[in-house]
Scaffold this motif. Sequence first.
Motif, PDB file in Angstrom:
ATOM      1  N   UNK A   1     -28.772 108.659   4.219  1.00 52.82           N
ATOM      2  CA  UNK A   1     -27.516 108.078   4.700  1.00 52.82           C
ATOM      3  C   UNK A   1     -27.263 106.719   4.065  1.00 52.82           C
ATOM      4  N   UNK A   2     -28.313 105.927   3.942  1.00 45.99           N
ATOM      5  CA  UNK A   2     -28.161 104.605   3.331  1.00 45.99           C
ATOM      6  C   UNK A   2     -27.859 104.696   1.837  1.00 45.99           C
ATOM      7  N   UNK A   3     -28.308 105.778   1.207  1.00 44.22           N
ATOM      8  CA  UNK A   3     -28.079 105.936  -0.235  1.00 44.22           C
ATOM      9  C   UNK A   3     -26.748 106.609  -0.549  1.00 44.22           C
ATOM     10  N   UNK A   4     -26.123 107.254   0.449  1.00 39.86           N
ATOM     11  CA  UNK A   4     -24.862 107.969   0.214  1.00 39.86           C
ATOM     12  C   UNK A   4     -23.761 106.980  -0.142  1.00 39.86           C
ATOM     13  N   UNK A   5     -22.874 107.413  -1.057  1.00 37.44           N
ATOM     14  CA  UNK A   5     -21.828 106.516  -1.534  1.00 37.44           C
ATOM     15  C   UNK A   5     -20.418 107.093  -1.403  1.00 37.44           C
ATOM     16  N   UNK A   6     -20.281 108.411  -1.240  1.00 42.67           N
ATOM     17  CA  UNK A   6     -18.933 108.968  -1.225  1.00 42.67           C
ATOM     18  C   UNK A   6     -18.645 109.808   0.014  1.00 42.67           C
TER      19      UNK A   6
ATOM     20  N   UNK B   1     -29.951 114.094  22.147  1.00 43.29           N
ATOM     21  CA  UNK B   1     -31.100 113.192  22.241  1.00 43.29           C
ATOM     22  C   UNK B   1     -31.159 112.185  21.108  1.00 43.29           C
ATOM     23  N   UNK B   2     -30.345 112.361  20.058  1.00 41.77           N
ATOM     24  CA  UNK B   2     -30.443 111.473  18.900  1.00 41.77           C
ATOM     25  C   UNK B   2     -29.081 110.902  18.503  1.00 41.77           C
ATOM     26  N   UNK B   3     -28.197 110.683  19.467  1.00 42.69           N
ATOM     27  CA  UNK B   3     -26.867 110.201  19.143  1.00 42.69           C
ATOM     28  C   UNK B   3     -26.909 108.798  18.537  1.00 42.69           C
ATOM     29  N   UNK B   4     -27.793 107.949  19.043  1.00 41.80           N
ATOM     30  CA  UNK B   4     -27.875 106.596  18.511  1.00 41.80           C
ATOM     31  C   UNK B   4     -28.279 106.618  17.039  1.00 41.80           C
ATOM     32  N   UNK B   5     -29.268 107.467  16.698  1.00 48.18           N
ATOM     33  CA  UNK B   5     -29.663 107.598  15.296  1.00 48.18           C
ATOM     34  C   UNK B   5     -28.510 108.127  14.455  1.00 48.18           C
ATOM     35  N   UNK B   6     -27.749 109.079  15.020  1.00 50.73           N
ATOM     36  CA  UNK B   6     -26.602 109.612  14.295  1.00 50.73           C
ATOM     37  C   UNK B   6     -25.552 108.544  14.031  1.00 50.73           C
ATOM     38  N   UNK B   7     -25.312 107.671  15.019  1.00 52.54           N
ATOM     39  CA  UNK B   7     -24.358 106.580  14.830  1.00 52.54           C
ATOM     40  C   UNK B   7     -24.829 105.608  13.756  1.00 52.54           C
ATOM     41  N   UNK B   8     -26.113 105.275  13.766  1.00 46.51           N
ATOM     42  CA  UNK B   8     -26.645 104.354  12.763  1.00 46.51           C
ATOM     43  C   UNK B   8     -26.502 104.934  11.363  1.00 46.51           C
ATOM     44  N   UNK B   9     -26.812 106.219  11.217  1.00 44.75           N
ATOM     45  CA  UNK B   9     -26.695 106.850   9.903  1.00 44.75           C
ATOM     46  C   UNK B   9     -25.237 106.904   9.448  1.00 44.75           C
ATOM     47  N   UNK B  10     -24.334 107.245  10.388  1.00 45.66           N
ATOM     48  CA  UNK B  10     -22.920 107.323  10.038  1.00 45.66           C
ATOM     49  C   UNK B  10     -22.379 105.959   9.638  1.00 45.66           C
ATOM     50  N   UNK B  11     -22.752 104.925  10.363  1.00 41.11           N
ATOM     51  CA  UNK B  11     -22.280 103.584  10.037  1.00 41.11           C
ATOM     52  C   UNK B  11     -22.805 103.120   8.689  1.00 41.11           C
TER      53      UNK B  11
ATOM     54  N   UNK C   1     -20.506 104.681   6.153  1.00 44.07           N
ATOM     55  CA  UNK C   1     -19.192 104.042   6.160  1.00 44.07           C
ATOM     56  C   UNK C   1     -19.258 102.663   5.506  1.00 44.07           C
ATOM     57  N   UNK C   2     -20.295 101.900   5.798  1.00 42.58           N
ATOM     58  CA  UNK C   2     -20.441 100.569   5.206  1.00 42.58           C
ATOM     59  C   UNK C   2     -20.570 100.628   3.689  1.00 42.58           C
ATOM     60  N   UNK C   3     -21.082 101.760   3.172  1.00 39.18           N
ATOM     61  CA  UNK C   3     -21.202 101.925   1.722  1.00 39.18           C
ATOM     62  C   UNK C   3     -19.919 102.467   1.103  1.00 39.18           C
TER      63      UNK C   3
END
Length: 279
Positions: A124-129, A143-153, A156-158
């Motif tokens: 997720x951190x390496x994704x660019x497009x 059970x992993x919504x917080x992790x999903x939000x962190x990965x999604x953000x 988006x930040x990239x």
Amino acid sequence: MTSNTAGAHAVDGLCESATALYATALREGRVARSDLVAAPCLVRRALVHPDPNDDRWMLPLPAPAALTRLLIPFAREVSDHLSDAAALLDTLLPFASLAPPPSDPTITVIHGNDRIMDSLREASRAARSEVLTAQPGGNRMVTNLRAGLENAQAVIEAGGRLRHLYQHPVRYSRRFAAYLDHLGPEHLEVRTMEQAIDRLIVFDRETAYLPAAPGTESALVIRHPALVRYLVHRRMGISVRTCRSHIARLTQTLGATSRTHLGALLIGSGIVEDEPGGL
């Protein structure tokens, strides 16, 4: 001069002086012992030996005999190496068929939920497009919504976008609604479909994650371009217009006055189960 002469004859080959003297000795049948001071390699290689009748002279060893004698040590060494090589072949060759097949770097397997989550976080951190996901069931990462939000953000930040494909019941999930509120519609596209789907996550249309076995304890990571392209070209579900039509029909059927009221009525009716806990 003595040092230079010794250095010049330190190699195993014959120097120019030795070559000339050996040729003379073969032609004339002998060579003066005093001449060998300039060519000690002839003596070292036993290409000449003392004349038993006159100490002043040295007699040459014929070239064929000299070659045979000098090659014997090399032949023995080669024979020893061949024997060692044959022994290694006899010992290890039977195991060749037991070797595992060569690994394919374009398809790897990750075992363990923690390792899978770490790998998804890095991707997720390496994704660019773009990140494409397909999730079975009606709840978004209960059970992993917080992790999903962190990965999604991180995506988006990239500067990337997210496209999600779910089954219809996710529309009535309060957890999923909270997920959408955190991200905003400008970075996210969500579609739903009626039939069951398999779990799939694709990063930048280059790397795909999907279950390697039932459950969440192992995942396949696919980087083969043709395979990733095939997975990406799956049907992405119904349109936004169709989704809105479904919601409007449910609202009218249940007599709901708002989407919040509709959610409460769906939970009360048992169509959708309530989700305990927070993010």
